[in-house]
Design a protein around this motif. Structure first.
Motif, PDB file in Angstrom:
ATOM      1  N   ARG A 124     -11.261   2.189  -1.620  1.00 15.62           N
ATOM      2  CA  ARG A 124     -10.318   2.377  -0.521  1.00 15.62           C
ATOM      3  C   ARG A 124      -9.958   1.032   0.121  1.00 15.62           C
ATOM      4  O   ARG A 124     -10.799   0.160   0.265  1.00 15.62           O
ATOM      5  CB  ARG A 124     -10.901   3.319   0.547  1.00 15.62           C
ATOM      6  N   GLY A 125      -8.726   0.884   0.500  1.00 19.13           N
ATOM      7  CA  GLY A 125      -8.264  -0.386   1.065  1.00 19.13           C
ATOM      8  C   GLY A 125      -8.011  -1.433  -0.011  1.00 19.13           C
ATOM      9  O   GLY A 125      -7.837  -2.620   0.269  1.00 19.13           O
ATOM     10  N   GLY A 126      -7.959  -0.979  -1.264  1.00 20.49           N
ATOM     11  CA  GLY A 126      -7.909  -1.896  -2.404  1.00 20.49           C
ATOM     12  C   GLY A 126      -6.634  -2.723  -2.563  1.00 20.49           C
ATOM     13  O   GLY A 126      -6.621  -3.687  -3.335  1.00 20.49           O
ATOM     14  N   SER A 127      -5.579  -2.379  -1.837  1.00 20.78           N
ATOM     15  CA  SER A 127      -4.366  -3.198  -1.970  1.00 20.78           C
ATOM     16  C   SER A 127      -4.623  -4.646  -1.548  1.00 20.78           C
ATOM     17  O   SER A 127      -3.973  -5.561  -2.051  1.00 20.78           O
ATOM     18  CB  SER A 127      -3.241  -2.627  -1.122  1.00 20.78           C
ATOM     19  N   ASP A 128      -5.563  -4.833  -0.643  1.00 18.18           N
ATOM     20  CA  ASP A 128      -5.961  -6.203  -0.281  1.00 18.18           C
ATOM     21  C   ASP A 128      -6.462  -6.951  -1.517  1.00 18.18           C
ATOM     22  O   ASP A 128      -6.237  -8.151  -1.666  1.00 18.18           O
ATOM     23  CB  ASP A 128      -7.131  -6.173   0.716  1.00 18.18           C
ATOM     24  N   ILE A 129      -7.168  -6.219  -2.371  1.00 16.39           N
ATOM     25  CA  ILE A 129      -7.720  -6.851  -3.585  1.00 16.39           C
ATOM     26  C   ILE A 129      -6.589  -7.173  -4.549  1.00 16.39           C
ATOM     27  O   ILE A 129      -6.554  -8.256  -5.137  1.00 16.39           O
ATOM     28  CB  ILE A 129      -8.769  -5.940  -4.269  1.00 16.39           C
ATOM     29  N   ILE A 162      -0.679   8.964   3.185  1.00 15.26           N
ATOM     30  CA  ILE A 162      -0.315   9.556   1.893  1.00 15.26           C
ATOM     31  C   ILE A 162      -1.513   9.554   0.934  1.00 15.26           C
ATOM     32  O   ILE A 162      -1.768  10.537   0.225  1.00 15.26           O
ATOM     33  CB  ILE A 162       0.895   8.790   1.288  1.00 15.26           C
ATOM     34  N   THR A 163      -2.258   8.475   0.936  1.00 16.07           N
ATOM     35  CA  THR A 163      -3.427   8.397   0.043  1.00 16.07           C
ATOM     36  C   THR A 163      -4.395   9.552   0.301  1.00 16.07           C
ATOM     37  O   THR A 163      -4.890  10.186  -0.635  1.00 16.07           O
ATOM     38  CB  THR A 163      -4.149   7.050   0.233  1.00 16.07           C
ATOM     39  N   ASP A 164      -4.658   9.818   1.584  1.00 17.80           N
ATOM     40  CA  ASP A 164      -5.583  10.922   1.904  1.00 17.80           C
ATOM     41  C   ASP A 164      -5.019  12.260   1.426  1.00 17.80           C
ATOM     42  O   ASP A 164      -5.748  13.087   0.877  1.00 17.80           O
ATOM     43  CB  ASP A 164      -5.818  10.990   3.422  1.00 17.80           C
ATOM     44  N   SER A 192       0.877  -1.178   0.000  1.00 16.87           N
ATOM     45  CA  SER A 192       0.000   0.000   0.000  1.00 16.87           C
ATOM     46  C   SER A 192       0.909   1.221   0.000  1.00 16.87           C
ATOM     47  O   SER A 192       2.123   1.084  -0.101  1.00 16.87           O
ATOM     48  CB  SER A 192      -0.832   0.071   1.277  1.00 16.87           C
ATOM     49  N   ALA A 193       0.315   2.389   0.206  1.00 15.17           N
ATOM     50  CA  ALA A 193       1.111   3.618   0.285  1.00 15.17           C
ATOM     51  C   ALA A 193       1.492   3.871   1.737  1.00 15.17           C
ATOM     52  O   ALA A 193       0.852   3.352   2.647  1.00 15.17           O
ATOM     53  CB  ALA A 193       0.287   4.775  -0.244  1.00 15.17           C
ATOM     54  N   LEU A 194       2.534   4.684   1.961  1.00 13.95           N
ATOM     55  CA  LEU A 194       2.949   5.045   3.316  1.00 13.95           C
ATOM     56  C   LEU A 194       1.736   5.449   4.147  1.00 13.95           C
ATOM     57  O   LEU A 194       0.958   6.299   3.732  1.00 13.95           O
ATOM     58  CB  LEU A 194       3.924   6.242   3.295  1.00 13.95           C
ATOM     59  N   GLY A 251       0.824   7.151  -4.694  1.00 12.29           N
ATOM     60  CA  GLY A 251       1.212   6.772  -3.330  1.00 12.29           C
ATOM     61  C   GLY A 251       1.762   5.357  -3.305  1.00 12.29           C
ATOM     62  O   GLY A 251       2.867   5.091  -2.789  1.00 12.29           O
ATOM     63  N   GLU A 252       1.037   4.449  -3.898  1.00 13.84           N
ATOM     64  CA  GLU A 252       1.459   3.043  -3.949  1.00 13.84           C
ATOM     65  C   GLU A 252       2.666   2.887  -4.872  1.00 13.84           C
ATOM     66  O   GLU A 252       3.594   2.135  -4.589  1.00 13.84           O
ATOM     67  CB  GLU A 252       0.307   2.168  -4.473  1.00 13.84           C
ATOM     68  N   TYR A 253       2.619   3.629  -5.994  1.00 19.51           N
ATOM     69  CA  TYR A 253       3.691   3.524  -6.991  1.00 19.51           C
ATOM     70  C   TYR A 253       5.043   3.891  -6.362  1.00 19.51           C
ATOM     71  O   TYR A 253       6.018   3.144  -6.466  1.00 19.51           O
ATOM     72  CB  TYR A 253       3.338   4.463  -8.154  1.00 19.51           C
TER      73      TYR A 253
END
Ligand code: ASP
Length: 437
Positions: A184-189, A49-51, A37-39, A115-117
């Protein structure tokens, strides 16, 4: 053996967390696929960071000054890079992004995905793994659905080529190459979709808790951790409020039976919770208790209702028209209760009641407000006569009336409705009785 390890924002909030991640990865050679995910927040009052990226985009759109927000984002990435003495030219990447913002040539999906990148760029360098951009693996159709065939091809090609990879979570790309964010929270996906595409042996989801708890820690003192749970039990618990994982992360791996292990980055020796399709018996009669407040029950009365063919179907159509999702339908002979969330009728309750009354030619509608639902979940409940007895005995001992009772056909859960005001007391007593005794 391949293990996919996904790390959430709290596991990546600053340099010290990156160090923990590296230790975890290096302690097991099977952990060759990493999703980040992002920091996240360093302390509770911090920003994700996403927010910040979402806010940055809004400021850009409305021509509001954004320099302070940008500096915060900039500094956080530079700080991690410097503290870990990495070689990533992160300033160059950041410059590219802010130039697009300055030119107002950036979609919210693209900007927020950075953020994730950027986090994945840092992590891949730190681990010595290959960075593989999610836009080149996680493919979407134009209708927003995953292109699973293409994902499988792309993911396997990258994994075969590089062996050890870090992939940013939370986004993918349309066939045009345009970035698409998940919810939101999509890194789980992302973790789940990749785990499936690569047919890994285990999907490890590293977070800041040592697994799923048997009850809500805001209500119960030190609830125990669930060590084993089935996907179906988890669905029931998460639907009723227990949230650890993104809901959409379960299906892709459930279908191909890949077990998911929730682990704690800050306590890596803890075994965490393993979610699988195995119907293993736990030490307890139940797997967990969850619940939600603020439901409303509409009880429809009509004489001879039981003889009227299609009554329920007409009732459902009215709710469907209003796009209201129905939670439970406890039935009597000439009455039926429709349990829905209070929130879903916030603006149109009276209109709905009028329509129900006139279209269904009801004698009466009763509204029972301020209900809470408690779900007692567990595969072990099946055929356990004593357990049902215990549940109602417990509630009667504390003077709580269970106004709605429903047991799923598979006997995987038992739902009781109580007054909002009695919710905490009921959950605490049930937990004591069913888990601690
Ligand atoms: N960073 C994204 C979010 O905050 C995605 C994720 O963490 O999974 O929602």
């Amino acid at each position: 053996m391949i293990k996919l390890a996904k790390f959430g924002g709290s596991s990546l909030s600053h340099e010290a967390q990156f160090r923990k991640v590296k230790k975890i990865i290096e302690s097991d050679a099977a952990r060759t696929v990493v999703v980040v995910s992002a920091l996240g927040k360093r302390v509770p009052s911090d920003n994700k960071i996403t927010d910040l990226l979402y806010i940055l985009h809004a400021h850009m759109q409305h021509d509001v000054e954004y320099e302070t927000i940008w500096q915060t984002i900039y500094q956080r990435f530079v700080e991690v890079r410097d503290a870990l003495q990495l070689n990533v030219p992160i300033e160059k990447e950041l410059e590219k992004i802010i130039q697009m913002v300055a030119a107002k040539k950036v979609s919210v999906d693209y900007l927020v995905s950075r953020g994730e990148y950027l986090t994945a760029l840092l992590m891949s360098d730190y681990l010595g793994y290959r960075f593989v951009d999610a836009k080149d693996i996680i493919a979407f159709h134009y209708n927003g659905k995953f292109d699973t065939e293409r994902i499988a091809l792309q993911a396997n090609a990258a994994y075969k080529k590089y062996g050890k990879i870090v992939v940013p979570g939370f986004y993918g790309a349309y066939p045009s190459g345009d970035i698409k964010l998940m919810s939101r929270g999509g890194s789980d996906i992302t973790g789940s979709i990749l785990a499936r595409a690569l047919r890994v042996d285990v999907y490890e989801n590293w977070t800041d808790v040592s697994g799923i708890l048997m009850g809500d820690p805001r209500i119960i003192d030190n609830p125990e951790t669930i060590t084993e749970i089935t996907y179906r039990e988890l669905r029931e618990l998460s639907y009723m409020g227990a949230n650890v994982l993104h809901e959409a992360a379960i299906r892709p791996i459930q279908e191909v039976k890949i077990p998911l292990n929730i682990r704690n980055t800050n306590a890596p020796a803890d075994p965490g919770t393993t979610i699988s399709s195995d119907e293993k018996c736990t030490t307890y009669d139940i797997t967990g208790i969850a619940g939600k407040k603020n439901f409303i029950s509409l009880i429809l009365y009509k004489s001879q209702m039981s003889d009227e063919v299609g009554f329920l179907s007409r009732t459902m159509q009215i709710f469907e028209r209003h796009e209201i999702s129905i939670e439970h339908v406890p039935t009597g002979i000439d009455n039926v209760g429709i349990v829905i969330s209070k929130h879903s009728v916030e603006n149109n309750l009276y209109e709905l009641l009028d329509e129900l009354k006139s279209e269904l030619e009801l004698d009466e509608v009763e509204v029972v407000d301020d209900l809470a639902l408690i779900a007692i979940v567990g595969g072990n409940m099946r055929g356990n006569i004593q357990l049902t007895g215990k549940i109602f005995m417990t509630l009667s001992q504390i003077g709580v009336n269970a106004s709605i009772i429903s047991k799923s056909a598979q006997e995987l859960n038992l739902i009781v409705g109580v007054k909002n005001t009695e919710y905490e007391k009921a959950v605490r007593s049930l937990y004591e009785e069913l888990v601690r005794k």
